[in-house]
Design an enzyme around this catalytic site. Structure first.
Site, PDB file in Angstrom:
ATOM      1  N   LYS A   1       8.406  22.523 -15.855  1.00 12.69           N
ATOM      2  CA  LYS A   1       7.453  21.464 -15.503  1.00 12.69           C
ATOM      3  C   LYS A   1       7.031  21.554 -14.045  1.00 12.69           C
ATOM      4  O   LYS A   1       5.842  21.379 -13.721  1.00 12.69           O
ATOM      5  CB  LYS A   1       8.033  20.082 -15.804  1.00 12.69           C
TER       6      LYS A   1
ATOM      7  N   GLU B   1      -3.718  17.198 -12.688  1.00 14.98           N
ATOM      8  CA  GLU B   1      -4.108  17.433 -14.080  1.00 14.98           C
ATOM      9  C   GLU B   1      -5.596  17.767 -14.226  1.00 14.98           C
ATOM     10  O   GLU B   1      -6.303  17.227 -15.076  1.00 14.98           O
ATOM     11  CB  GLU B   1      -3.744  16.222 -14.953  1.00 14.98           C
TER      12      GLU B   1
ATOM     13  N   ASN C   1       0.476  17.948 -22.281  1.00 21.84           N
ATOM     14  CA  ASN C   1       0.115  16.908 -23.250  1.00 21.84           C
ATOM     15  C   ASN C   1       0.224  17.397 -24.695  1.00 21.84           C
ATOM     16  O   ASN C   1      -0.190  16.681 -25.618  1.00 21.84           O
ATOM     17  CB  ASN C   1      -1.310  16.416 -22.986  1.00 21.84           C
TER      18      ASN C   1
ATOM     19  N   HIS D   1       9.236   7.325 -28.002  1.00 24.77           N
ATOM     20  CA  HIS D   1       8.283   8.296 -27.470  1.00 24.77           C
ATOM     21  C   HIS D   1       8.497   9.685 -28.052  1.00 24.77           C
ATOM     22  O   HIS D   1       7.534  10.356 -28.472  1.00 24.77           O
ATOM     23  CB  HIS D   1       8.401   8.360 -25.944  1.00 24.77           C
TER      24      HIS D   1
ATOM     25  N   LYS E   1       3.624  11.315 -11.970  1.00 24.47           N
ATOM     26  CA  LYS E   1       2.820  10.378 -12.759  1.00 24.47           C
ATOM     27  C   LYS E   1       3.536   9.033 -12.842  1.00 24.47           C
ATOM     28  O   LYS E   1       4.699   8.969 -13.249  1.00 24.47           O
ATOM     29  CB  LYS E   1       2.593  10.912 -14.170  1.00 24.47           C
TER      30      LYS E   1
ATOM     31  N   HIS F   1       0.971  14.995 -27.442  1.00 20.72           N
ATOM     32  CA  HIS F   1       0.807  13.641 -26.916  1.00 20.72           C
ATOM     33  C   HIS F   1      -0.518  12.997 -27.308  1.00 20.72           C
ATOM     34  O   HIS F   1      -0.641  11.777 -27.241  1.00 20.72           O
ATOM     35  CB  HIS F   1       0.924  13.651 -25.395  1.00 20.72           C
TER      36      HIS F   1
ATOM     37  N   ARG G   1       0.816  -1.225   0.000  1.00 25.44           N
ATOM     38  CA  ARG G   1       0.000   0.000   0.000  1.00 25.44           C
ATOM     39  C   ARG G   1       0.846   1.270   0.000  1.00 25.44           C
ATOM     40  O   ARG G   1       0.338   2.343   0.319  1.00 25.44           O
ATOM     41  CB  ARG G   1      -0.991   0.008   1.173  1.00 25.44           C
TER      42      ARG G   1
ATOM     43  N   HIS H   1       0.503   9.587 -28.489  1.00 23.00           N
ATOM     44  CA  HIS H   1       0.223   8.341 -27.778  1.00 23.00           C
ATOM     45  C   HIS H   1      -0.551   7.352 -28.652  1.00 23.00           C
ATOM     46  O   HIS H   1      -0.387   6.140 -28.526  1.00 23.00           O
ATOM     47  CB  HIS H   1      -0.561   8.620 -26.498  1.00 23.00           C
TER      48      HIS H   1
ATOM     49  N   ARG I   1      -2.060  21.560 -16.087  1.00 19.35           N
ATOM     50  CA  ARG I   1      -1.121  20.474 -16.378  1.00 19.35           C
ATOM     51  C   ARG I   1      -1.435  19.775 -17.697  1.00 19.35           C
ATOM     52  O   ARG I   1      -0.550  19.142 -18.292  1.00 19.35           O
ATOM     53  CB  ARG I   1      -1.096  19.452 -15.223  1.00 19.35           C
TER      54      ARG I   1
ATOM     55  N   GLU J   1      10.532  16.450 -25.846  1.00 18.18           N
ATOM     56  CA  GLU J   1       9.887  16.998 -24.655  1.00 18.18           C
ATOM     57  C   GLU J   1      10.426  18.392 -24.324  1.00 18.18           C
ATOM     58  O   GLU J   1       9.695  19.254 -23.815  1.00 18.18           O
ATOM     59  CB  GLU J   1      10.075  16.051 -23.464  1.00 18.18           C
TER      60      GLU J   1
END
Length: 350
Positions: free
Chosen positions: A222, A232, A240, A257, A138, A243, A116, A247, A236, A180
């Site tokens: 960032k 997000e 993307n 990527h 993330k 992306h 956990r 993606h 935020r 990026e």
């Protein structure tokens, strides 16, 4: 890349993200992780990093996973957890992900669900991981063709930046990471865009001080966004940019990527020109800069298959995609686009 003789070592910055603080160590050395982690640590790395830095990693208990995005899935997570149980890892054990974005994503995810939640930190070893993947909290894995479909938001305790680890990075991975970096410039920092335009990626590879400055500028961009919107809900989403389509085609065509994001940024610029007032000259400048850094700017892709993947994307809701568009270099906005309109734009602009 030369050593950092004469440079100031180990700059510490604490980012007080809403959920928990993260300490960032710039111009640091990999050997410092034993002191920073404080207590028992277990390293998660991949086969490429293990081969390139075997001598430095020999001092640590390591779990080595196969390299590559195709291994960023639940089977790998189960493999890591089985080894953690075998090693007797407990709630005070610190997992340290040493590697690129796949390693940091998986390490953060495993640490978030094992018992956990146990502490974790990162030592990013690629340009892409240093400027993007390692920072922000993330964590997650892919499910089939769907990128980062399963995951969580949870901040690392620390991120250690040792840019001398980039000495062993293949040229292709230097180029991959600049997608990026250019993304950050496009959405938030026109001055960074202009600075990149007077350089080549080889300049940064040859100059450790220049690389340190590059990393620091991108971390600042960032971190500022994540501090304002950790989960997000709003700003935020700007990160993307490129992306949404990126993606959709990355796993479909087994693209690196950065290559997928580069192609996605060009698509977003064309859509921005069509419906959001981006000047043609600015669109051309973005394309030129991506090409200057060796990144691809077009792909003959199956639009129907890409749209089918977009329908399952996290960024879509009720048939609308939160698309990131530019109004000018350094200025991005979130624009909802319906799937029917997006299909038309794909046909018209791409």
């Amino acid at each position: 890349m030369p050593d950092r003789t004469g440079l100031q070592i180990m700059k510490e910055i604490v980012y007080p993200f809403p959920s928990s603080a993260c300490k960032v160590y710039l111009q640091a050395s990999l050997e410092a992780i034993a002191d920073i982690a404080q207590g028992r640590l277990i390293v998660i790395t991949d086969s490429n990093v293990q081969a390139a830095h075997a001598a430095q990693l020999a001092a640590y208990t390591c779990i080595v996973i196969p390299a590559g995005e195709q291994h960023k899935h639940q089977t790998t997570v189960d493999h890591i957890i089985a080894q953690l149980i075998e090693l007797g890892a407990d709630r005070k054990t610190c997992l340290v992900g040493i590697g690129g974005g796949v390693v940091t994503d998986i390490t953060g995810y495993v640490a978030s669900i094992y018992m956990r939640g146990i502490p974790f930190g990162f030592v990013p070893t690629t340009v892409l991981a240093m400027v993007d993947a390692a920072l922000g909290g993330k964590n997650g894995i892919d499910v089939g063709l769907y990128k980062n479909m399963v995951g969580c938001f949870r901040q690392p305790v620390f991120i250690l930046y040792d840019t001398l680890l980039l000495q062993t990075l293949p040229d292709a991975e230097w180029i991959n990471g600049f997608a990026e970096i250019i993304k950050h410039a496009c959405i938030k920092d026109a001055a960074l865009f202009d600075w990149l335009a007077i350089h080549q990626w080889q300049d940064f590879k040859a100059d450790a001080a220049l690389t340190d400055e590059l990393i620091a500028r991108n971390i600042a961009i960032k971190a500022a966004v994540v501090l304002n919107d950790e989960k997000e809900a709003g700003e935020r989403k700007l990160l993307n940019f490129g992306h949404t389509l990126g993606h959709a085609i990355e796993n479909l065509y087994q693209l690196p990527h950065g290559h997928a994001v580069s192609i996605g940024m060009v698509a977003a610029c064309r859509i921005s020109e069509e419906m959001h007032g981006l000047a043609s000259a600015d669109k051309d400048r973005v394309v030129q800069l991506l090409q200057q850094y060796g990144l691809p700017t077009q792909l003959d892709f199956d639009k129907e298959r890409a749209m089918a993947i977009l329908l399952k994307d996290k960024k879509q809701s009720a048939g609308t995609v939160q698309f990131i568009l530019l109004s000018a270099i350094g200025h991005a906005e979130i624009v909802p686009i319906g799937m029917e309109q997006l299909t038309h734009l794909f046909e018209q602009c791409l």
